[in-house]
Write an enzyme that holds these catalytic residues in place. Sequence first.
Site, PDB file in Angstrom:
ATOM      1  N   GLU A 210       0.764  -1.254  -0.148  1.00  0.00           N
ATOM      2  CA  GLU A 210       0.132  -0.047  -0.047  1.00  0.00           C
ATOM      3  C   GLU A 210       0.912   1.311   0.020  1.00  0.00           C
ATOM      4  OE1 GLU A 210      -3.878  -0.531   2.673  1.00  0.00           O
ATOM      5  OE2 GLU A 210      -2.403  -1.359   3.603  1.00  0.00           O
ATOM      6  N   HIS A 234      -5.517 -11.615   5.592  1.00  0.00           N
ATOM      7  CA  HIS A 234      -5.450 -11.561   3.926  1.00  0.00           C
ATOM      8  C   HIS A 234      -4.354 -12.176   3.254  1.00  0.00           C
ATOM      9  CE1 HIS A 234      -8.371  -8.545   5.327  1.00  0.00           C
ATOM     10  NE2 HIS A 234      -7.342  -7.470   5.183  1.00  0.00           N
TER      11      HIS A 234
END
Length: 514
Positions: A210, A234
């Site tokens: 990110e 995740h």
Amino acid sequence: MSFQLVLFGGTGDLAWRKILPALFQAYRHQTLPKDGRIIGVARDKMSDEEFRTLIGERLQNVEGEKRPQTAEFSEFAEQLFYQPCDLNESSDYTALKQKLDNHPADICVMYLATAPHLFTTICEHLGACGLNKETTRIVLEKPLGQNLKTNREINATVKSFFSERQIFRIDHYLGKPSVQNLFALRFGNSLFEPLLSRDTVSSIQITLSEDIGISTRGPFYEQTGALRDMIQNHALQLLCAIAMEPPINAHADAIRDEKLKVLRSLKPWNTQTLRSDIVRGQYSAGLVAGAAVKGYTEEAGVAANSMTETFVALKTEVNNWRWAGVPFYLRTGKRMAEQDARIVINFRPTPHPIFQTPHGLANQLVIHLQPKDGIALHLFAQGQALSYPGQSRAGNNVHATSEISAVSGSYTPPTNSSVLGPLLSPVQLNLDFDQRFGTDRVGAYERLLLDAIAGRLNLFVRSDEQEAAWSWVEPILQDWETNDTPLYTYPSGTWGPSQSKVMIASAGHQWDED
Ligand code: BG6
């Protein structure tokens, strides 16, 4: 079907960033049952009307076409209600029950978008005032607990009030269209499935990078860190999606049984691999997309001497017949060079080269999850014209000369390097899902919320899966608690600490973007 959706943490970050925009999209797509009430629950005193105004203002932050127009928001807002509640106060739950009983519905979804340490308190109160009926479903946000022990405690409490079929443990990555397509690619086509094994695959990389920092979530992130926030859930769920065996059918438990087997096959950690196969990092100040950004320890709510990791890279293996010996590399970080979520499957090189090929640019299947979702197959192809005797283009004339020699009868076996044919070029077969299916597709939260309302558990995580994932990360957490493991800093806007490259290079591989 009528429903009530009670959103605990109704004014919090997650509610207005993800959950309410997703419910709004479902309303827009006409998939949200009209006969439904969404009740925001938070501590502040507010009327229904004030809550609608607040949410209306917040949804103006949604980017692009997903931002609501005034008229359509007003219609959606008719389904929004609000109930103030101090989560430790029994009488506030009684008032909530009263509000729900005034408009009975077929099903009630309790969505716990609060800090996980409040989950047990909320469940106990729901149980005490009879809000855990057969028709109630409970949605729990991640991370569920801080470690294996607290995860077990939370699950035990929740299970004392709700049965497993009522519990929807959310991992929004499972709701992403790209992950649905990964299942479709693997189990809806016979082409690739036989190729996904140790016989043909040399390594697999999962990157969830990110470019954003921790925003206003300093206190939450200090308690969590990248391992709990992204890897334990995740990244491991993606690993399961790529490594699991085909389930016997598409039912929730058939899928979850196969994921569980993968989690239980993950290579256990030992003192040596805890040092050699994991790198943790923390971002320092730097430049992201040309703008100067703060370091992690300068963010609000973060201790100046914080040892919380914002980056993790690690190597593991899935110890079973299909995958034994194939390294799986997982990597995640905040404030990295770009937002990029992808799974890269690297296939083995051809067993015997007859062409010249640039190193490492093909033989890859890439599943792109973010910022756009798609599938790319990287191959080698012959794009250049062959050269003939007398031409001097490097690489091609060697091949031609050997042929001529053979024809003239004076053939001598060429040396290894001289038998290689033309230089091949890397090419890609690209499937861009936005182009194919349009950009207005069902997003992860929208899909999962509708599934919870409809009672479909396929894309939610079972408690044994979660326990297996926590058991696997537990030794890492314990090791880091000693603080003997180095925490490397990396400038914001980069691909993380250089040690992550060293770690992967020591096994003869490199990260996909290197
Ligand atoms: C959440 C994490 O689960 O996932 C966040 O708590 C992270 O820290 C987010 O930013 C990433 O989700 P997405 O869908 O934006 O990749």
